[in-house]
Design a protein around this motif. Sequence first.
Motif, PDB file in Angstrom:
ATOM      1  N   ILE A 164       0.826  -1.209   0.000  1.00  0.00           N
ATOM      2  CA  ILE A 164       0.000   0.000   0.000  1.00  0.00           C
ATOM      3  C   ILE A 164       0.865   1.266   0.000  1.00  0.00           C
ATOM      4  CG2 ILE A 164      -1.767   1.289   1.238  1.00  0.00           C
ATOM      5  CD1 ILE A 164      -2.825  -1.340   2.320  1.00  0.00           C
ATOM      6  N   GLY A 165       1.805   1.332   0.933  1.00  0.00           N
ATOM      7  CA  GLY A 165       2.655   2.526   1.003  1.00  0.00           C
ATOM      8  C   GLY A 165       3.548   2.689  -0.219  1.00  0.00           C
ATOM      9  N   GLY A 166       4.248   1.598  -0.579  1.00  0.00           N
ATOM     10  CA  GLY A 166       5.120   1.681  -1.742  1.00  0.00           C
ATOM     11  C   GLY A 166       4.346   1.911  -3.028  1.00  0.00           C
ATOM     12  N   GLY A 167       3.189   1.261  -3.177  1.00  0.00           N
ATOM     13  CA  GLY A 167       2.383   1.449  -4.386  1.00  0.00           C
ATOM     14  C   GLY A 167       1.857   2.865  -4.524  1.00  0.00           C
ATOM     15  N   ALA A 168       1.392   3.459  -3.414  1.00  0.00           N
ATOM     16  CA  ALA A 168       0.870   4.831  -3.467  1.00  0.00           C
ATOM     17  C   ALA A 168       1.966   5.835  -3.807  1.00  0.00           C
ATOM     18  CB  ALA A 168       0.218   5.186  -2.127  1.00  0.00           C
ATOM     19  N   LEU A 169       3.146   5.691  -3.194  1.00  0.00           N
ATOM     20  CA  LEU A 169       4.254   6.585  -3.515  1.00  0.00           C
ATOM     21  C   LEU A 169       4.726   6.405  -4.953  1.00  0.00           C
ATOM     22  CD1 LEU A 169       6.392   6.372  -0.250  1.00  0.00           C
ATOM     23  CD2 LEU A 169       4.920   8.243  -0.992  1.00  0.00           C
ATOM     24  N   LEU A 170       4.618   5.193  -5.446  1.00  0.00           N
ATOM     25  CA  LEU A 170       5.019   4.942  -6.825  1.00  0.00           C
ATOM     26  C   LEU A 170       4.092   5.657  -7.809  1.00  0.00           C
ATOM     27  CD1 LEU A 170       7.246   3.363  -8.252  1.00  0.00           C
ATOM     28  CD2 LEU A 170       5.674   1.436  -8.437  1.00  0.00           C
ATOM     29  N   ILE A 171       2.804   5.661  -7.509  1.00  0.00           N
ATOM     30  CA  ILE A 171       1.856   6.372  -8.371  1.00  0.00           C
ATOM     31  C   ILE A 171       2.150   7.874  -8.380  1.00  0.00           C
ATOM     32  CG2 ILE A 171      -0.573   6.988  -8.667  1.00  0.00           C
ATOM     33  CD1 ILE A 171      -1.296   4.257  -7.519  1.00  0.00           C
ATOM     34  N   LEU A 172       2.436   8.428  -7.199  1.00  0.00           N
ATOM     35  CA  LEU A 172       2.724   9.856  -7.098  1.00  0.00           C
ATOM     36  C   LEU A 172       4.104  10.215  -7.631  1.00  0.00           C
ATOM     37  CD1 LEU A 172       1.313  10.519  -3.512  1.00  0.00           C
ATOM     38  CD2 LEU A 172       0.202  11.012  -5.702  1.00  0.00           C
ATOM     39  N   GLY A 173       4.987   9.239  -7.731  1.00  0.00           N
ATOM     40  CA  GLY A 173       6.355   9.539  -8.126  1.00  0.00           C
ATOM     41  C   GLY A 173       7.111  10.269  -7.047  1.00  0.00           C
ATOM     42  N   ALA A 218       7.988  -7.686 -10.743  1.00  0.00           N
ATOM     43  CA  ALA A 218       9.348  -7.451 -10.252  1.00  0.00           C
ATOM     44  C   ALA A 218      10.194  -6.765 -11.319  1.00  0.00           C
ATOM     45  CB  ALA A 218       9.989  -8.774  -9.833  1.00  0.00           C
ATOM     46  N   GLY A 219      10.073  -7.208 -12.563  1.00  0.00           N
ATOM     47  CA  GLY A 219      10.821  -6.555 -13.634  1.00  0.00           C
ATOM     48  C   GLY A 219      10.400  -5.109 -13.844  1.00  0.00           C
ATOM     49  N   ALA A 220       9.092  -4.834 -13.765  1.00  0.00           N
ATOM     50  CA  ALA A 220       8.604  -3.465 -13.935  1.00  0.00           C
ATOM     51  C   ALA A 220       9.097  -2.555 -12.812  1.00  0.00           C
ATOM     52  CB  ALA A 220       7.083  -3.456 -13.997  1.00  0.00           C
ATOM     53  N   ALA A 221       9.105  -3.055 -11.576  1.00  0.00           N
ATOM     54  CA  ALA A 221       9.604  -2.254 -10.456  1.00  0.00           C
ATOM     55  C   ALA A 221      11.093  -1.961 -10.619  1.00  0.00           C
ATOM     56  CB  ALA A 221       9.337  -2.976  -9.138  1.00  0.00           C
ATOM     57  N   ALA A 222      11.866  -2.936 -11.092  1.00  0.00           N
ATOM     58  CA  ALA A 222      13.292  -2.718 -11.326  1.00  0.00           C
ATOM     59  C   ALA A 222      13.521  -1.689 -12.421  1.00  0.00           C
ATOM     60  CB  ALA A 222      13.969  -4.041 -11.675  1.00  0.00           C
ATOM     61  N   VAL A 223      12.683  -1.714 -13.445  1.00  0.00           N
ATOM     62  CA  VAL A 223      12.806  -0.733 -14.532  1.00  0.00           C
ATOM     63  C   VAL A 223      12.573   0.676 -14.014  1.00  0.00           C
ATOM     64  CG1 VAL A 223      11.720   0.078 -16.657  1.00  0.00           C
ATOM     65  CG2 VAL A 223      12.273  -2.342 -16.392  1.00  0.00           C
ATOM     66  N   VAL A 224      11.567   0.861 -13.168  1.00  0.00           N
ATOM     67  CA  VAL A 224      11.279   2.195 -12.621  1.00  0.00           C
ATOM     68  C   VAL A 224      12.452   2.694 -11.785  1.00  0.00           C
ATOM     69  CG1 VAL A 224       9.765   3.499 -11.094  1.00  0.00           C
ATOM     70  CG2 VAL A 224       8.797   1.842 -12.681  1.00  0.00           C
ATOM     71  N   ILE A 225      13.096   1.805 -11.035  1.00  0.00           N
ATOM     72  CA  ILE A 225      14.253   2.217 -10.238  1.00  0.00           C
ATOM     73  C   ILE A 225      15.382   2.697 -11.142  1.00  0.00           C
ATOM     74  CG2 ILE A 225      16.042   1.429  -8.647  1.00  0.00           C
ATOM     75  CD1 ILE A 225      14.042  -0.494  -7.454  1.00  0.00           C
ATOM     76  N   LEU A 226      15.635   1.977 -12.220  1.00  0.00           N
ATOM     77  CA  LEU A 226      16.785   2.281 -13.074  1.00  0.00           C
ATOM     78  C   LEU A 226      16.527   3.433 -14.040  1.00  0.00           C
ATOM     79  CD1 LEU A 226      17.972  -1.351 -13.921  1.00  0.00           C
ATOM     80  CD2 LEU A 226      18.894   0.222 -12.212  1.00  0.00           C
ATOM     81  N   THR A 227      15.281   3.669 -14.417  1.00  0.00           N
ATOM     82  CA  THR A 227      14.980   4.747 -15.365  1.00  0.00           C
ATOM     83  C   THR A 227      14.554   6.031 -14.686  1.00  0.00           C
ATOM     84  OG1 THR A 227      12.670   4.021 -15.592  1.00  0.00           O
ATOM     85  CG2 THR A 227      14.273   3.095 -17.136  1.00  0.00           C
ATOM     86  N   GLY A 228      14.091   5.959 -13.445  1.00  0.00           N
ATOM     87  CA  GLY A 228      13.563   7.133 -12.782  1.00  0.00           C
ATOM     88  C   GLY A 228      12.089   7.328 -13.093  1.00  0.00           C
ATOM     89  N   PRO A 229      11.390   8.135 -12.313  1.00  0.00           N
ATOM     90  CA  PRO A 229       9.945   8.305 -12.504  1.00  0.00           C
ATOM     91  C   PRO A 229       9.574   9.225 -13.651  1.00  0.00           C
ATOM     92  CG  PRO A 229      10.680   9.680 -10.703  1.00  0.00           C
ATOM     93  CD  PRO A 229      11.879   8.895 -11.147  1.00  0.00           C
ATOM     94  N   GLY A 230      10.538   9.977 -14.204  1.00  0.00           N
ATOM     95  CA  GLY A 230      10.203  10.943 -15.241  1.00  0.00           C
ATOM     96  C   GLY A 230       9.739  12.259 -14.658  1.00  0.00           C
ATOM     97  N   ARG A 231       9.381  13.183 -15.541  1.00  0.00           N
ATOM     98  CA  ARG A 231       8.997  14.522 -15.101  1.00  0.00           C
ATOM     99  C   ARG A 231       7.540  14.618 -14.688  1.00  0.00           C
ATOM    100  NH1 ARG A 231      12.251  18.222 -19.585  1.00  0.00           N
ATOM    101  NH2 ARG A 231      14.340  17.664 -18.860  1.00  0.00           N
ATOM    102  N   TRP A 232       6.755  13.626 -15.003  1.00  0.00           N
ATOM    103  CA  TRP A 232       5.363  13.618 -14.546  1.00  0.00           C
ATOM    104  C   TRP A 232       5.314  12.975 -13.162  1.00  0.00           C
ATOM    105  CZ3 TRP A 232       1.148  12.708 -18.764  1.00  0.00           C
ATOM    106  CH2 TRP A 232       1.370  13.588 -19.836  1.00  0.00           C
ATOM    107  N   SER A 233       6.002  13.549 -12.207  1.00  0.00           N
ATOM    108  CA  SER A 233       6.091  12.977 -10.869  1.00  0.00           C
ATOM    109  C   SER A 233       6.413  14.091  -9.880  1.00  0.00           C
ATOM    110  CB  SER A 233       7.181  11.899 -10.805  1.00  0.00           C
ATOM    111  OG  SER A 233       8.454  12.488 -11.057  1.00  0.00           O
ATOM    112  N   LEU A 234       6.230  13.795  -8.605  1.00  0.00           N
ATOM    113  CA  LEU A 234       6.596  14.746  -7.568  1.00  0.00           C
ATOM    114  C   LEU A 234       8.101  14.799  -7.350  1.00  0.00           C
ATOM    115  CD1 LEU A 234       3.766  14.115  -4.937  1.00  0.00           C
ATOM    116  CD2 LEU A 234       3.887  15.860  -6.733  1.00  0.00           C
ATOM    117  N   ASP A 235       8.817  13.870  -7.925  1.00  0.00           N
ATOM    118  CA  ASP A 235      10.282  13.860  -7.846  1.00  0.00           C
ATOM    119  C   ASP A 235      10.925  14.558  -9.041  1.00  0.00           C
ATOM    120  OD1 ASP A 235      10.585  12.571  -5.434  1.00  0.00           O
ATOM    121  OD2 ASP A 235      10.630  10.577  -6.299  1.00  0.00           O
ATOM    122  N   ARG A 236      10.163  15.334  -9.792  1.00  0.00           N
ATOM    123  CA  ARG A 236      10.694  15.892 -11.034  1.00  0.00           C
ATOM    124  C   ARG A 236      11.885  16.820 -10.800  1.00  0.00           C
ATOM    125  NH1 ARG A 236       5.648  17.985 -10.168  1.00  0.00           N
ATOM    126  NH2 ARG A 236       5.507  20.204  -9.638  1.00  0.00           N
ATOM    127  N   GLY A 237      12.019  17.378  -9.600  1.00  0.00           N
ATOM    128  CA  GLY A 237      13.164  18.236  -9.315  1.00  0.00           C
ATOM    129  C   GLY A 237      14.390  17.473  -8.850  1.00  0.00           C
TER     130      GLY A 237
END
Length: 279
Positions: A164-173, A218-237
């Motif tokens: 729940i926590g990890g999934g929600a933060l992943l959606i928000l980036g 598992a592969g999709a989660a690893a891809v997000v770690i290695l590519t980053g969330p992109g600019r459509w995220s709260l981590d864009r800065g």
Amino acid sequence: MTDKPNKTPTATVTGEQPTAARAVTSPFDSPTQQLPVVDLAKPRPDDVPRTDDELGLDPDVPSIGQLESDEPAYSYASIPPAANSPGEPSKAALRRKAENQRGTLDLGLFLLRLMVGATFVYHGLQKLTGWFHGAGLDGTRDMMAEGGWDHSIIATILLFIGEIGGGALLILGLATPLAAGAVLAVILDAWAWKQGILPGLQYKSSVPTGVELETILAGAAAVVILTGPGRWSLDRGRAWSTRPSYGSFAALLAAIAAAAGTYWYLHGGNPLTGVGPFD
């Protein structure tokens, strides 16, 4: 009476010297005597050197005046680059513009985060609240205990936090490396648990112990770690949002290590049981 010293004859106004006196060639030969007066009205003799070649000077050797000049010597290394034409962007500006033209990359990363994060939130709510025909909190705890988890309560809490926590933060980036690492650790433990129920590789999704969905997540989660969330995220800065580097790779290794350590402590045994040489 003492004899008066003989006076040395001096030069006349017209520049003629007495025959008994020695001619003065320069002030360094006889600095105490007066130089002869040069009559500029008289023509110059032809044997007087007038050019550098006649004087025997090397034109490439700088003069004393040039050496004592305050101006720095010319250096080819100090030539500035040619200025751009008016209105022409610089190379640095062109490079930044090329980096900013990411096309649909940020949109694709957002959709990937949305699907993976929503899947984990969905399964987490099933286990926590019983929504979507889930087992609920008590059913999840009993399922963990029957599945061989020694500390079922701790395992259940970690499962809720990760899904729940990890999934929600992943959606928000938000805190994406940690969020994706949390869901990756959870799904790797689920993969190891289902894989160890029966001997042999359990990959087919048609069997109850199949790990095909877990492998994809598992592969999709690893891809997000290695590519980053992109600019459509709260981590864009953040740097890892568009230009992940060694830190993201370290987060991937930390998630795998956390999954292995959690499985070994809470379930016991080898997480690769039933895979290849670990049968």
